[in-house]
Design a protein around this motif. Structure first.
Motif, short mmCIF file in Angstrom:
data_model
loop_
_atom_site.label_atom_id
_atom_site.label_comp_id
_atom_site.label_asym_id
_atom_site.label_seq_id
_atom_site.Cartn_x
_atom_site.Cartn_y
_atom_site.Cartn_z
N VAL A 7 0.63 -1.41 0.03
CA VAL A 7 -0.20 -0.03 0.21
C VAL A 7 0.72 1.30 0.05
CG1 VAL A 7 -1.87 1.52 0.98
CG2 VAL A 7 -2.08 -1.17 1.19
N ASP A 9 -0.53 4.50 -0.88
CA ASP A 9 -1.67 5.76 0.25
C ASP A 9 -2.68 5.44 0.15
OD1 ASP A 9 -2.47 7.56 1.13
OD2 ASP A 9 -2.39 8.89 -1.47
N LEU A 10 -3.29 5.61 1.02
CA LEU A 10 -4.37 5.35 1.09
C LEU A 10 -5.87 6.79 1.26
CD1 LEU A 10 -7.32 3.56 2.29
CD2 LEU A 10 -5.90 3.63 5.13
N PHE A 35 -13.49 5.62 -0.84
CA PHE A 35 -12.11 5.42 -0.47
C PHE A 35 -11.04 5.09 -1.52
CE2 PHE A 35 -14.18 4.14 3.34
CZ PHE A 35 -13.64 5.05 4.29
N VAL A 37 -7.21 3.34 -2.75
CA VAL A 37 -6.10 2.80 -2.18
C VAL A 37 -4.93 2.50 -3.32
CG1 VAL A 37 -5.31 0.82 -0.73
CG2 VAL A 37 -7.91 1.62 -0.04
N ASP A 38 -4.39 3.21 -3.31
CA ASP A 38 -3.30 3.56 -4.23
C ASP A 38 -1.33 2.09 -3.97
OD1 ASP A 38 -1.44 3.59 -6.36
OD2 ASP A 38 -0.34 5.00 -5.58
N PHE A 39 -1.88 0.96 -4.62
CA PHE A 39 -0.63 0.19 -4.00
C PHE A 39 -0.64 -0.86 -4.86
CE2 PHE A 39 -5.32 -1.69 -4.95
CZ PHE A 39 -5.45 -2.84 -5.52
#
Length: 96
Positions: A7, A9-10, A35, A37-39
């Motif tokens: 992960v 960024d959230l 939301f 979530v950059d993963f």
């Protein structure tokens, strides 16, 4: 993300009204929390992650999108000139 994802960024985008009523897990929803979530994850784990998201009762609708910045970037080769002969003369034989 114990399935091999990292992960980066959230981001909580807050609660919003859904574009239409969504029924899932035997309930109907008019609003939901959004939301991002950059993963980073290998492509082999994406299907397993979607299965996990669809079973989670806290998630109304999960979606995974490939981030455009993570795709391979190719250098611009510029304008490739076409030889003049190819433009002027057809490669097919003309009938006489």
């Amino acid at each position: 993300m114990d399935r091999g994802a990292i992960v980066r960024d959230l981001e909580n985008l807050g609660e919003r009204a859904l574009p239409y009523r969504i029924s899932t897990h035997n309930q109907q929803y008019n609003s939901g929390g959004y939301f991002l979530v950059d993963f980073y994850s290998p492509t082999t784990t994406v299907e397993n992650m979607m299965n996990h998201l669809s079973r989670d009762t806290d998630i109304i609708r999960g979606n995974i999108v490939k981030h455009p910045l993570t795709q391979e970037l190719k250098e611009c080769e510029g304008i490739v000139p076409v030889p003049l002969e190819e433009k002027l003369y057809s490669t097919k034989k003309r009938r006489k």
